[in-house]
Design a protein around this motif. Structure first.
Motif, PDB file in Angstrom:
ATOM      1  N   ALA A 238     -40.740  24.031  83.377  1.00 28.51           N
ATOM      2  CA  ALA A 238     -41.850  23.108  83.098  1.00 28.51           C
ATOM      3  C   ALA A 238     -43.190  23.757  83.401  1.00 28.51           C
ATOM      4  CB  ALA A 238     -41.691  21.837  83.920  1.00 28.51           C
ATOM      5  N   CYS A 239     -43.283  25.064  83.193  1.00 29.43           N
ATOM      6  CA  CYS A 239     -44.539  25.767  83.472  1.00 29.43           C
ATOM      7  C   CYS A 239     -44.676  26.937  82.510  1.00 29.43           C
ATOM      8  CB  CYS A 239     -44.549  26.264  84.922  1.00 29.43           C
ATOM      9  SG  CYS A 239     -46.125  26.929  85.437  1.00 29.43           S
ATOM     10  N   ARG A 240     -45.739  26.897  81.711  1.00 33.44           N
ATOM     11  CA  ARG A 240     -46.033  27.950  80.744  1.00 33.44           C
ATOM     12  C   ARG A 240     -47.537  28.170  80.708  1.00 33.44           C
ATOM     13  NH1 ARG A 240     -42.101  24.679  78.945  1.00 33.44           N
ATOM     14  NH2 ARG A 240     -43.558  23.067  78.302  1.00 33.44           N
ATOM     15  N   GLY A 241     -47.952  29.229  80.068  1.00 26.78           N
ATOM     16  CA  GLY A 241     -49.378  29.445  79.899  1.00 26.78           C
ATOM     17  C   GLY A 241     -50.045  28.376  79.059  1.00 26.78           C
ATOM     18  N   THR A 242     -49.252  27.631  78.291  1.00 30.90           N
ATOM     19  CA  THR A 242     -49.786  26.555  77.449  1.00 30.90           C
ATOM     20  C   THR A 242     -49.570  25.175  78.054  1.00 30.90           C
ATOM     21  OG1 THR A 242     -47.695  26.475  76.220  1.00 30.90           O
ATOM     22  CG2 THR A 242     -49.452  27.865  75.315  1.00 30.90           C
ATOM     23  N   PHE A 243     -48.838  25.087  79.171  1.00 29.69           N
ATOM     24  CA  PHE A 243     -48.458  23.774  79.709  1.00 29.69           C
ATOM     25  C   PHE A 243     -49.679  23.029  80.220  1.00 29.69           C
ATOM     26  CE2 PHE A 243     -46.794  20.609  82.551  1.00 29.69           C
ATOM     27  CZ  PHE A 243     -45.601  20.220  81.970  1.00 29.69           C
ATOM     28  N   ARG A 244     -49.747  21.730  79.904  1.00 24.94           N
ATOM     29  CA  ARG A 244     -50.886  20.902  80.278  1.00 24.94           C
ATOM     30  C   ARG A 244     -50.421  19.753  81.179  1.00 24.94           C
ATOM     31  NH1 ARG A 244     -53.542  18.762  74.965  1.00 24.94           N
ATOM     32  NH2 ARG A 244     -55.513  18.806  76.152  1.00 24.94           N
ATOM     33  N   ASN A 245     -51.055  19.633  82.318  1.00 20.35           N
ATOM     34  CA  ASN A 245     -50.851  18.495  83.206  1.00 20.35           C
ATOM     35  C   ASN A 245     -52.141  17.678  83.199  1.00 20.35           C
ATOM     36  OD1 ASN A 245     -49.828  16.753  85.145  1.00 20.35           O
ATOM     37  ND2 ASN A 245     -49.947  18.213  86.822  1.00 20.35           N
ATOM     38  N   TRP A 246     -52.060  16.428  83.597  1.00 18.44           N
ATOM     39  CA  TRP A 246     -53.255  15.585  83.623  1.00 18.44           C
ATOM     40  C   TRP A 246     -53.097  14.542  84.705  1.00 18.44           C
ATOM     41  CZ3 TRP A 246     -49.297  15.312  80.193  1.00 18.44           C
ATOM     42  CH2 TRP A 246     -48.646  14.076  80.045  1.00 18.44           C
ATOM     43  N   ASP A 247     -54.224  14.102  85.239  1.00 14.41           N
ATOM     44  CA  ASP A 247     -54.177  13.037  86.244  1.00 14.41           C
ATOM     45  C   ASP A 247     -55.559  12.424  86.367  1.00 14.41           C
ATOM     46  OD1 ASP A 247     -53.136  11.305  88.209  1.00 14.41           O
ATOM     47  OD2 ASP A 247     -51.904  12.931  89.037  1.00 14.41           O
ATOM     48  N   LEU A 248     -55.609  11.307  87.087  1.00 14.51           N
ATOM     49  CA  LEU A 248     -56.882  10.646  87.353  1.00 14.51           C
ATOM     50  C   LEU A 248     -57.710  11.503  88.311  1.00 14.51           C
ATOM     51  CD1 LEU A 248     -55.474   7.047  87.905  1.00 14.51           C
ATOM     52  CD2 LEU A 248     -56.640   7.909  85.856  1.00 14.51           C
ATOM     53  N   PRO A 249     -59.022  11.529  88.166  1.00 14.25           N
ATOM     54  CA  PRO A 249     -59.849  12.423  88.993  1.00 14.25           C
ATOM     55  C   PRO A 249     -59.875  12.064  90.466  1.00 14.25           C
ATOM     56  CG  PRO A 249     -61.227  11.030  87.594  1.00 14.25           C
ATOM     57  CD  PRO A 249     -59.817  10.847  87.128  1.00 14.25           C
ATOM     58  N   VAL A 250     -59.373  10.878  90.842  1.00 10.52           N
ATOM     59  CA  VAL A 250     -59.321  10.509  92.264  1.00 10.52           C
ATOM     60  C   VAL A 250     -58.075  11.032  92.956  1.00 10.52           C
ATOM     61  CG1 VAL A 250     -60.661   8.404  91.902  1.00 10.52           C
ATOM     62  CG2 VAL A 250     -58.152   8.300  91.805  1.00 10.52           C
ATOM     63  N   ARG A 251     -57.093  11.543  92.221  1.00 12.05           N
ATOM     64  CA  ARG A 251     -55.797  11.872  92.805  1.00 12.05           C
ATOM     65  C   ARG A 251     -55.897  13.045  93.778  1.00 12.05           C
ATOM     66  NH1 ARG A 251     -54.280   7.389  91.993  1.00 12.05           N
ATOM     67  NH2 ARG A 251     -52.838   6.754  90.352  1.00 12.05           N
ATOM     68  N   ARG A 252     -55.304  12.866  94.970  1.00 13.35           N
ATOM     69  CA  ARG A 252     -55.320  13.913  95.991  1.00 13.35           C
ATOM     70  C   ARG A 252     -53.924  14.226  96.515  1.00 13.35           C
ATOM     71  NH1 ARG A 252     -58.264  12.333 100.767  1.00 13.35           N
ATOM     72  NH2 ARG A 252     -59.472  14.249 100.843  1.00 13.35           N
ATOM     73  N   GLN A 253     -52.957  13.351  96.295  1.00 11.53           N
ATOM     74  CA  GLN A 253     -51.623  13.602  96.830  1.00 11.53           C
ATOM     75  C   GLN A 253     -50.878  14.670  96.038  1.00 11.53           C
ATOM     76  OE1 GLN A 253     -52.294  11.121  94.834  1.00 11.53           O
ATOM     77  NE2 GLN A 253     -50.518  10.444  93.662  1.00 11.53           N
ATOM     78  N   ILE A 254     -51.326  14.968  94.845  1.00  6.71           N
ATOM     79  CA  ILE A 254     -50.695  15.997  94.023  1.00  6.71           C
ATOM     80  C   ILE A 254     -51.027  17.381  94.587  1.00  6.71           C
ATOM     81  CG2 ILE A 254     -50.686  14.548  91.964  1.00  6.71           C
ATOM     82  CD1 ILE A 254     -53.171  15.996  90.997  1.00  6.71           C
ATOM     83  N   PHE A 255     -50.278  18.385  94.167  1.00  9.52           N
ATOM     84  CA  PHE A 255     -50.454  19.738  94.701  1.00  9.52           C
ATOM     85  C   PHE A 255     -51.564  20.465  93.929  1.00  9.52           C
ATOM     86  CE2 PHE A 255     -45.927  18.651  95.515  1.00  9.52           C
ATOM     87  CZ  PHE A 255     -46.025  18.567  96.899  1.00  9.52           C
ATOM     88  N   SER A 256     -52.779  19.967  94.127  1.00  7.76           N
ATOM     89  CA  SER A 256     -53.910  20.394  93.302  1.00  7.76           C
ATOM     90  C   SER A 256     -54.922  21.215  94.090  1.00  7.76           C
ATOM     91  CB  SER A 256     -54.612  19.157  92.713  1.00  7.76           C
ATOM     92  OG  SER A 256     -54.931  18.240  93.755  1.00  7.76           O
ATOM     93  N   GLY A 257     -55.407  22.267  93.446  1.00  7.08           N
ATOM     94  CA  GLY A 257     -56.513  23.073  93.933  1.00  7.08           C
ATOM     95  C   GLY A 257     -57.428  23.369  92.753  1.00  7.08           C
ATOM     96  N   PHE A 258     -58.113  24.505  92.782  1.00  6.19           N
ATOM     97  CA  PHE A 258     -59.027  24.818  91.681  1.00  6.19           C
ATOM     98  C   PHE A 258     -59.586  26.212  91.849  1.00  6.19           C
ATOM     99  CE2 PHE A 258     -61.565  23.133  95.084  1.00  6.19           C
ATOM    100  CZ  PHE A 258     -62.783  23.772  95.021  1.00  6.19           C
TER     101      PHE A 258
END
Length: 443
Positions: free
Chosen positions: A417-437
């Motif tokens: 479930a991970c490719r160079g083309t794979f797209r994930n999306w979420d609400l901009p308030v979400r913090r519990q996901i494993f998100s960085g930048f």
């Protein structure tokens, strides 16, 4: 803007699609067991956060989705348990309401998922993997493997939110032994590149079709923003200065008294974090984790930079300036190995910034795949020529300005479930996901 496919890398056809499908489905089920077997029945049925379902709901939902698409849609069979179908429809009941439903108990949910899987393996042995859009290339089996792995990531998020002693273990990532990155940012040359895919057999509808985007040159961070860099933003009063924040983000942090990434706390002048039941000092060199889009955007403004667009992220990850081709992954067309990226829950944390030099893009950008999902500045929108497949509710109902795109996967994402083309999306308030930048800037 025209649809293109001739600059896109296509995967090498696997020698046996059935073997690939069996391996993907089996890996997903082993991971599901690893996330549900170590906890008590009380933990499985409890709701550890109103943001998440009880683990037992995910367990039965995995079986329900598999039955729906493989046994009923492909094999044409009747529903095994029509009375429970509405309980596991993700659009029928919000997560916060699911504990009140008459859900299957832990053992019944395990038996149901196991019975479905046994029938699916029988079906896979004799079903031709061609002839319809669902079967061509084994697509529907790959879709179900990806669906289960996505719910495994969701269940791992629930594990992070649950209180109590640690029940999951994994070795830490090994320190990087390769050359250090050459500089803090990389120049991505302007010009056209092929974005998306029309050739990846298990790609999902929002990744399609391949099309040409023409971008001006830009700079992008060589590695994701680290905890130490983010702490500099915090120490400079970043959470107290409204000029760095989008209005909605400023309201969010004021309303909820947010002053650090989720799961952080300060004690004795030191920042600590809770990670899967263990409290530890925040490691300076790891990519920052559990930040919302608003936090990422505010940091970027404070740093005099911005978040990359989704197209910029993908060009940095896939485009090979020497050939003009778009690769499947930053390192090339070969499937990921542990030398390329931190994927598949092999570890329960990101690797240090600059790790995995073998996984770098042609321009030298590191860790674009794995470690942390990376927020982009882009709204989740369809590509030109998008067609929903095989159902609208996977992507189409989420298109619009309400959701922001994340790219690249995290340590919690399996390679299926991970490719160079794979797209994930979420609400901009979400913090519990494993998100960085990571950040970018114009030339």
């Amino acid at each position: 803007m025209t649809t293109e496919t001739h600059h896109e890398s296509a995967p090498t056809a696997p020698p046996d699609l059935r073997e690939r499908a069996v391996a993907a489905l089996s890996a997903a089920r082993a991971r599901t067991a690893g996330l549900t077997d170590p906890v008590s029945d009380a933990d499985l049925t409890a709701q550890h956060s109103p943001l998440m379902s009880p683990l037992v709901w995910d367990l039965a939902h995995i079986g329900s989705m598999e039955e729906l698409w493989l046994l009923r849609e492909v094999a044409g069979r009747e529903s095994m348990h029509p009375e429970i179908d509405p309980l596991y429809d993700a659009f029928e009941h919000p997560r916060s309401e699911r504990p009140k439903l008459p859900l299957l108990g832990p053992e019944a949910a395990r038996r149901y998922a196991a019975e479905v899987r046994g029938r699916v393996f029988d079906l896979l042995e004799r079903t031709p993997l061609e002839g319809t859009a669902l079967l061509d290339g084994g697509y529907v089996f790959g879709m179900i493997a990806q669906h289960e792995q996505q719910h495994d990531e969701t269940m791992l998020i629930t594990h992070q939110l649950r209180q109590g002693a640690a029940v999951l273990t994994a070795p830490d990532p090994e320190p990087s032994r390769g050359p250090a990155p050459e500089g803090p940012e990389v120049l991505v040359p302007g010009g056209p590149f092929t974005m998306g895919t029309s050739a990846e057999p298990w790609s999902l509808d929002n990744e399609r079709p391949a099309h040409v985007r023409d971008l001006p040159p830009f700079w992008i961070d060589t590695v994701p923003v680290t905890n130490s860099a983010y702490q500099a933003f915090m120490a400079d009063g970043g959470y107290r200065e409204p000029r760095w924040w989008a209005p909605e983000g400023w309201e969010q942090i004021r309303t909820h008294d947010i002053g650090s990434p989720l799961f952080w706390r300060q004690e004795g002048g030191q920042w600590l974090r809770r990670r899967f039941g263990v409290t530890e000092p925040v490691p300076a060199d790891e990519p920052v984790l559990h930040v919302s889009w608003y936090e990422a955007d505010a940091y970027a403004r404070w740093a005099g930079r911005r978040l990359p667009t989704e197209a910029e992220w993908e060009k940095a990850a896939r485009h090979d300036p020497a050939t003009g081709r778009s690769r499947r992954y930053p390192w090339g067309d070969a499937d990921p190995t542990p030398a390329h990226a931190n994927l598949g829950q092999r570890h329960l944390r990101p690797a240090g910034a600059g790790a995995y030099p073998a996984g770098a893009s042609p321009l030298g950008v590191r860790q674009l795949i794995g470690d942390v999902w990376e927020w982009t500045s882009s709204d989740f929108l369809p590509y030109p020529g998008f067609r929903p497949f095989p159902y609208r509710e996977y992507s189409e109902v989420f298109f619009g300005p309400e959701h922001k795109v994340l790219r690249g996967g995290s340590f919690a994402v399996d390679q299926v479930a991970c490719r160079g083309t794979f797209r994930n999306w979420d609400l901009p308030v979400r913090r519990q996901i494993f998100s960085g930048f990571r950040t970018a800037r114009d030339l």
